[in-house]
Design an enzyme around this catalytic site. Structure first.
Site, PDB file in Angstrom:
ATOM      1  N   GLU A 189       0.819  -1.210   0.000  1.00 13.04           N
ATOM      2  CA  GLU A 189       0.000   0.000   0.000  1.00 13.04           C
ATOM      3  C   GLU A 189       0.855   1.263   0.000  1.00 13.04           C
ATOM      4  OE1 GLU A 189      -2.989   0.285  -0.635  1.00 13.04           O
ATOM      5  OE2 GLU A 189      -3.724  -1.749  -0.414  1.00 13.04           O
TER       6      GLU A 189
ATOM      7  N   TYR B 142      -6.242   6.944   3.781  1.00 14.52           N
ATOM      8  CA  TYR B 142      -6.420   5.857   2.821  1.00 14.52           C
ATOM      9  C   TYR B 142      -5.667   4.605   3.254  1.00 14.52           C
ATOM     10  CZ  TYR B 142      -5.460   2.543  -0.683  1.00 14.52           C
ATOM     11  OH  TYR B 142      -5.311   1.336  -1.278  1.00 14.52           O
TER      12      TYR B 142
ATOM     13  N   ASP C 181      -9.312   5.970  -2.066  1.00 14.92           N
ATOM     14  CA  ASP C 181      -8.222   6.496  -2.888  1.00 14.92           C
ATOM     15  C   ASP C 181      -8.819   7.235  -4.085  1.00 14.92           C
ATOM     16  OD1 ASP C 181      -9.254   4.469  -4.414  1.00 14.92           O
ATOM     17  OD2 ASP C 181      -7.314   3.856  -5.196  1.00 14.92           O
TER      18      ASP C 181
END
Length: 327
Positions: A34, A117, A135
């Site tokens: 991520e 996020y 996102d």
DNA sequence: AAGGCGGGGTG
DNA sequence: CACCCAGCCTT
């Protein structure tokens, strides 16, 4: 499960890309992936991810990695503060969380480099906490779904769209796939230009007449332009590289001198190159300047390639040296 | 709220 | 060329 959720998840099961970082996923790998995926296309970060997990398989290793090796692993990926924050974050995990990532979105969001996020993505994907992971894909999908014309670059617009996402969440059993399905839909179907609405599994819920007009995003400021002349000091088969000290752009990586040496016996111009960053353009000229002595900053191309992180802004000059002079 | 921070794929 | 990507941090 609502019909909307079912339609989306059914589509996702059938159409999702086989992303390697979702194979035998654990919280560590989800975290690394991520962070690497922030403002970065998935395909671009995949090779970096594989190599990173191989060299840095766990939090204790990351917490104690040498900065030089870390930068080298991140070389060319951009936004290098992500790598610095990754290490800081691992150190905090060692000190405060028994060598593991915390397991809630609220705690994750307090860690360096982890914002709303990423915290939501880790919490929902790794730990099934029923929270959103919003996102750019999800903002686009929901601005179209609810025909919201507020500027999603501004906090008010983002907040308005996010509220709709939060209303739509399933329970913890489905949250991981749901969040990923929204992003995958944004990446494959509800794309920025010419969305593939005929393929969309949730088109019957979509309220916008003209998805090409959404989302509304304010234009970024024009880039400033800077001109540089790089001097690549050469001694025998070695080049001089210098660690960028100024805090700021490309901090901690290696570049070339921007001053001529006091004495040199030959200068050869290289082909100019312009490097575009998001916020600045570097129009660069460069030349090789041959000197008759070296210091500890001189290295062969092989040493540079193996040990020193050179940002992409400078690699065209390295390639020129390699191909034209065969050092 | 605005700006800094990378790099590359795509049309 | 413009656009924008599984954003976050500082000011």
């Amino acid at each position: 499960m609502t019909n909307f959720q079912e339609d989306l998840l059914t589509w996702y099961q059938k159409n999702k890309r086989p992303l390697l970082f979702r194979q035998d996923a654990n919280a560590y790998k989800i975290w690394i992936s991520e962070i690497m995926a922030q403002q970065t296309r998935i395909e671009a970060m995949l090779p970096y991810f594989e190599r990173f997990i191989e060299k840095v398989p766990d939090i204790p290793t990351l917490a104690t990695i040498a900065d030089e090796q870390l930068n080298k692993l991140w070389q060319g990926l951009g936004y290098y503060s992500r790598a610095r924050n990754l290490k800081k974050c691992a150190q905090v995990c060692m000190e405060k969380y028994d060598g593991q990532l915390p397991k809630t979105k609220a705690e994750l969001e307090q860690l360096p480099g982890i914002g709303p996020y990423t915290a939501g993505a880790i919490a929902s994907i790794a730990y099934h906490e029923p929270v959103s992971a919003i996102d750019g894909n999800v903002l686009r999908v929901f601005s179209r779904l609810y025909d919201i014309h507020a500027d999603i670059k501004k906090s008010a617009g983002k907040k308005q769209v996010s509220a709709k996402v939060d209303e739509s969440l399933p329970d913890g059993q489905h949250i991981s796939d749901y969040n990923q399905a929204l992003m995958e839909l944004g990446a494959l179907v509800c794309i920025p230009k010419k969305p593939r609405c005929e393929q969309c599994p949730i088109r019957s819920y979509c309220q916008t007449e003209d998805p090409s007009q959404l989302p509304v995003m304010s234009k970024p400021k024009p880039r400033r332009v800077e001109h540089k002349h790089l001097y690549i000091w050469v001694y025998q088969n070695k080049l001089r590289i210098v660690k960028r000290k100024e805090k700021g752009l490309l901090y901690g990586l290696y570049g070339f001198d921007e001053e001529k040496p006091d004495r040199y016996y030959k200068e050869i111009p290289l082909k100019p190159y312009t490097h575009i960053f998001s916020h600045v353009e570097w129009h660069m000229e460069a030349s090789l300047v041959f000197v008759d002595r070296e210091d500890e900053n001189f290295h062969t191309l092989a040493e540079i390639d193996a040990m020193y992180a050179i940002p992409s802004a400078f690699t065209p000059f390295l390639k020129q040296v390699q191909s034209d002079f065969m050092f």
